[in-house]
Design an enzyme around this catalytic site. Structure first.
Site, PDB file in Angstrom:
ATOM      1  N   TYR A  25      33.149  19.691 -62.694  1.00 32.43           N
ATOM      2  CA  TYR A  25      32.320  20.570 -61.861  1.00 32.43           C
ATOM      3  C   TYR A  25      33.138  21.747 -61.334  1.00 32.43           C
ATOM      4  CZ  TYR A  25      29.906  22.112 -57.578  1.00 32.43           C
ATOM      5  OH  TYR A  25      29.338  22.873 -56.585  1.00 32.43           O
ATOM      6  N   SER A 107      30.772  25.805 -47.017  1.00 32.04           N
ATOM      7  CA  SER A 107      29.600  26.146 -47.837  1.00 32.04           C
ATOM      8  C   SER A 107      28.319  25.548 -47.263  1.00 32.04           C
ATOM      9  CB  SER A 107      29.816  25.586 -49.248  1.00 32.04           C
ATOM     10  OG  SER A 107      28.608  25.584 -49.974  1.00 32.04           O
ATOM     11  N   GLN A 128      29.365  29.878 -44.769  1.00 30.04           N
ATOM     12  CA  GLN A 128      28.783  30.607 -45.912  1.00 30.04           C
ATOM     13  C   GLN A 128      27.316  30.226 -46.062  1.00 30.04           C
ATOM     14  OE1 GLN A 128      28.195  28.692 -49.152  1.00 30.04           O
ATOM     15  NE2 GLN A 128      26.948  30.438 -49.783  1.00 30.04           N
ATOM     16  N   TYR A 130      23.770  30.360 -48.169  1.00 26.57           N
ATOM     17  CA  TYR A 130      22.894  30.635 -49.312  1.00 26.57           C
ATOM     18  C   TYR A 130      21.500  30.844 -48.755  1.00 26.57           C
ATOM     19  CZ  TYR A 130      26.079  29.129 -53.066  1.00 26.57           C
ATOM     20  OH  TYR A 130      27.104  29.023 -53.961  1.00 26.57           O
ATOM     21  N   THR A 156      26.337  34.872 -49.336  1.00 30.64           N
ATOM     22  CA  THR A 156      26.602  34.945 -50.781  1.00 30.64           C
ATOM     23  C   THR A 156      25.420  35.587 -51.494  1.00 30.64           C
ATOM     24  OG1 THR A 156      28.065  33.048 -50.706  1.00 30.64           O
ATOM     25  CG2 THR A 156      27.089  33.567 -52.844  1.00 30.64           C
ATOM     26  N   ARG A 165      26.316  25.627 -66.050  1.00 34.80           N
ATOM     27  CA  ARG A 165      27.617  25.111 -66.499  1.00 34.80           C
ATOM     28  C   ARG A 165      27.330  23.945 -67.432  1.00 34.80           C
ATOM     29  NH1 ARG A 165      27.670  27.182 -60.951  1.00 34.80           N
ATOM     30  NH2 ARG A 165      27.648  25.036 -60.246  1.00 34.80           N
ATOM     31  N   LYS A 252      29.444  38.436 -49.816  1.00 35.05           N
ATOM     32  CA  LYS A 252      30.241  37.845 -50.908  1.00 35.05           C
ATOM     33  C   LYS A 252      29.508  37.962 -52.243  1.00 35.05           C
ATOM     34  CE  LYS A 252      32.451  33.448 -52.164  1.00 35.05           C
ATOM     35  NZ  LYS A 252      31.723  32.859 -53.273  1.00 35.05           N
ATOM     36  N   HIS A 276      31.906  34.724 -58.282  1.00 36.23           N
ATOM     37  CA  HIS A 276      31.656  33.304 -58.036  1.00 36.23           C
ATOM     38  C   HIS A 276      32.584  32.411 -58.886  1.00 36.23           C
ATOM     39  CE1 HIS A 276      28.405  31.239 -55.689  1.00 36.23           C
ATOM     40  NE2 HIS A 276      28.928  30.171 -56.275  1.00 36.23           N
ATOM     41  N   ARG A 279      31.301  31.419 -62.391  1.00 35.72           N
ATOM     42  CA  ARG A 279      30.305  30.345 -62.504  1.00 35.72           C
ATOM     43  C   ARG A 279      28.890  30.876 -62.603  1.00 35.72           C
ATOM     44  NH1 ARG A 279      32.618  25.641 -60.763  1.00 35.72           N
ATOM     45  NH2 ARG A 279      30.879  24.696 -59.672  1.00 35.72           N
TER      46      ARG A 279
HETATM   47  C1  LIG Z   1      33.424  23.942 -57.477  1.00 35.08           C
HETATM   48  C2  LIG Z   1      33.036  25.260 -56.882  1.00 35.08           C
HETATM   49  C3  LIG Z   1      31.967  25.311 -55.992  1.00 35.08           C
HETATM   50  C4  LIG Z   1      31.638  26.544 -55.398  1.00 35.08           C
HETATM   51  N1  LIG Z   1      30.643  26.565 -54.455  1.00 35.08           N
HETATM   52  C5  LIG Z   1      30.380  27.729 -53.804  1.00 35.08           C
HETATM   53  C6  LIG Z   1      29.441  27.751 -52.735  1.00 35.08           C
HETATM   54  O1  LIG Z   1      28.889  26.739 -52.359  1.00 35.08           O
HETATM   55  N2  LIG Z   1      29.200  28.964 -52.148  1.00 35.08           N
HETATM   56  C7  LIG Z   1      29.813  30.116 -52.551  1.00 35.08           C
HETATM   57  O2  LIG Z   1      29.554  31.187 -51.994  1.00 35.08           O
HETATM   58  N3  LIG Z   1      30.735  30.098 -53.534  1.00 35.08           N
HETATM   59  C8  LIG Z   1      31.039  28.936 -54.162  1.00 35.08           C
HETATM   60  N4  LIG Z   1      31.991  28.918 -55.134  1.00 35.08           N
HETATM   61  C9  LIG Z   1      32.736  30.142 -55.456  1.00 35.08           C
HETATM   62  C10 LIG Z   1      33.975  30.257 -54.561  1.00 35.08           C
HETATM   63  O3  LIG Z   1      33.617  30.558 -53.244  1.00 35.08           O
HETATM   64  C11 LIG Z   1      34.905  31.385 -55.051  1.00 35.08           C
HETATM   65  O4  LIG Z   1      34.171  32.565 -55.210  1.00 35.08           O
HETATM   66  C12 LIG Z   1      35.617  31.032 -56.353  1.00 35.08           C
HETATM   67  O5  LIG Z   1      35.963  29.664 -56.378  1.00 35.08           O
HETATM   68  C13 LIG Z   1      36.865  31.876 -56.524  1.00 35.08           C
HETATM   69  O6  LIG Z   1      37.487  31.622 -57.737  1.00 35.08           O
HETATM   70  P1  LIG Z   1      38.729  30.600 -57.926  1.00 35.08           P
HETATM   71  O7  LIG Z   1      38.143  29.220 -57.863  1.00 35.08           O
HETATM   72  O8  LIG Z   1      39.232  30.945 -59.276  1.00 35.08           O
HETATM   73  O9  LIG Z   1      39.697  30.842 -56.801  1.00 35.08           O
HETATM   74  C14 LIG Z   1      32.350  27.710 -55.739  1.00 35.08           C
HETATM   75  C15 LIG Z   1      33.420  27.634 -56.634  1.00 35.08           C
HETATM   76  C16 LIG Z   1      33.767  26.430 -57.189  1.00 35.08           C
HETATM   77  C17 LIG Z   1      34.947  26.367 -58.125  1.00 35.08           C
END
Ligand SMILES: Cc1cc2nc3c(=O)[nH]c(=O)nc-3n(C[C@H](O)[C@H](O)[C@H](O)COP(=O)(O)O)c2cc1C
Length: 388
Positions: A25, A107, A128, A130, A156, A165, A252, A276, A279
């Site tokens: 994940y 989050s 954060q 949503y 966000t 994914r 964001k 993100h 993702r």
């Molecule tokens: C497993 C996972 C869950 C994430 N969940 C959220 C989330 O709930 N809210 C959000 O704004 N970004 C989420 N993100 C994005 C992160 O806030 C961030 O933008 C991102 O992880 C940055 O890249 P990096 O993992 O390469 O440092 C998530 C990222 C990952 C890897």
């Protein structure tokens, strides 16, 4: 105990200790994962200028984000389901960040609730948001964040609709996990994780359960969450949320200079240049390659932060030298958390701090606030060649 020298060592340990579905994940991007890969590989294209014969004593990494003093230009990004990576993961990450002196962002899709983290964290954290279709839920959670004394709201913008994914589809990812035979067999090989999970009551999205109508059981919950992201989120809703919150406000998921200008005009305190973590829109450019044009577009109107692909102190140095006031790490701290709990998050922060300090010195600099383009060698075709 294995020797941990760098973030990748934490990642290897995390992989061994955490159920595969949660490792997958975190360690995935959407669709072909091009953007996910390029977020990290683009950092490697930027080089640091080695300078010599300078006084390198008394170095300073301290700086500020939205007026808050921090020990180095790094914050913890919001990561959904962190409490499935390690039991009570959000509490552990928030505590590690608070003790280290960097911001923690909780989050909306966390396992521990805002109230759980507020009760455990020694300092205020950021929340954060949503935006969900259920406006009562959104109104209520903003009030809950206010009551918990969160010192910033991070809205966000790049997840109104979920990117796919593939690994999550194949693993049947849900919270709590679907107890398929492969998942059960895999969890049986992670006894410390399983014991910890059995001992905590925090195993589902506690910001949501008990706070929305018609979500009584666990299968309702995953369905509710996935259908609730609001496809109608536009700038008028952003304004409404900004006014309703009234405090420090961070946008964001900005990856385009036009959107960055809009965000700056909205009076945001900061924007986060982000895709993100690769993702969402696969095929989007890496965050670091868009940073210079976004910094140029907004000038001094708004603080610019960046995330995506940061796995070392050298990456932080590059981002700051390219004009980001500060950075966020997502996966780098999740690796630490899954590997060693709160101590692992601290370890990830220590590794990055030491790398940043030493690399800054070898660039001939003593103060993180003096970093700039003069510290970098960037290939001519690195950015600016994207044609809209
Ligand atoms: C497993 C996972 C869950 C994430 N969940 C959220 C989330 O709930 N809210 C959000 O704004 N970004 C989420 N993100 C994005 C992160 O806030 C961030 O933008 C991102 O992880 C940055 O890249 P990096 O993992 O390469 O440092 C998530 C990222 C990952 C890897």
């Amino acid at each position: 105990m294995p020797v941990i020298a760098c973030i990748d060592d934490l990642k290897q340990l995390y992989r061994r200790r955490t159920p595969k579905m949660f490792y997958d994940y975190a360690e995935s991007g959407s669709y072909t994962e091009q953007t996910f890969r390029e977020n990290t590989s683009d950092f490697a294209k930027i080089r640091l200028r080695q300078r010599v014969a300078r006084d390198l004593s008394g170095r300073l990494l301290q700086t500020e984000m939205i007026g808050e003093k921090i020990t180095m230009p790094v914050a913890l990004a919001p990561v959904g389901s962190t409490g499935m990576q390690s039991p009570d993961g959000e509490i552990k990450a928030a505590r590690a960040a608070a003790k280290f002196g960097v911001p923690y962002t909780l989050s909306t899709m966390s396992i521990c609730s805002i109230e759980d983290v507020a009760a455990a964290s020694p300092t205020p954290f950021w929340f954060q948001l949503y935006v969900m279709r259920d406006e009562d839920f959104v109104d209520a959670i903003i009030e809950r964040a206010r009551k918990a004394k969160c010192s910033a709201l991070v809205l966000t913008l790049d997840l109104q609709i979920l990117g796919q994914r593939h690994k999550d589809v194949r693993n049947g990812l849900s919270s709590p996990p679907k107890l398929t035979i492969p998942n059960l067999l895999n969890i049986a090989t992670k006894p410390a994780w399983a014991m910890g999970m059995l001992q905590t009551p925090r195993r589902q999205f506690r910001n949501i359960v008990g706070h929305v109508k018609n979500v009584g059981n666990l299968s309702d919950l995953t369905a509710w969450a996935n259908e609730q992201f609001d496809p109608k989120l536009d700038w008028s809703k952003v304004r409404r949320i900004r006014d309703q919150w009234g405090g420090k406000f961070i946008l964001k998921g900005i990856l385009d200079p036009d959107d960055a200008r809009m965000a700056a005009d909205f009076g945001a305190d900061a924007i986060i240049v982000s895709n993100h973590g690769g993702r969402q829109l696969d095929g989007a450019v890496s965050s670091i390659s868009m940073l210079p044009s976004i910094v140029r577009a907004v000038g001094d109107k708004v603080e610019v932060h960046v995330d995506g692909g940061i796995r070392s102190g050298q990456d932080v140095l590059k981002a700051v030298a390219m004009g980001a006031k500060s950075t966020y790490i997502g996966r780098s701290y999740v690796y630490g958390l899954g590997a060693m709990g709160e101590a692992g998050v601290t370890k990830a922060l220590e590794i990055i701090q030491k790398e940043l300090d030493i690399s800054m010195a070898l660039c001939g600099e003593r103060d993180v606030k003096n970093l700039g383009p003069h510290n970098l060698l960037i290939p001519r075709d690195f950015e600016g060649d994207w044609v809209a």
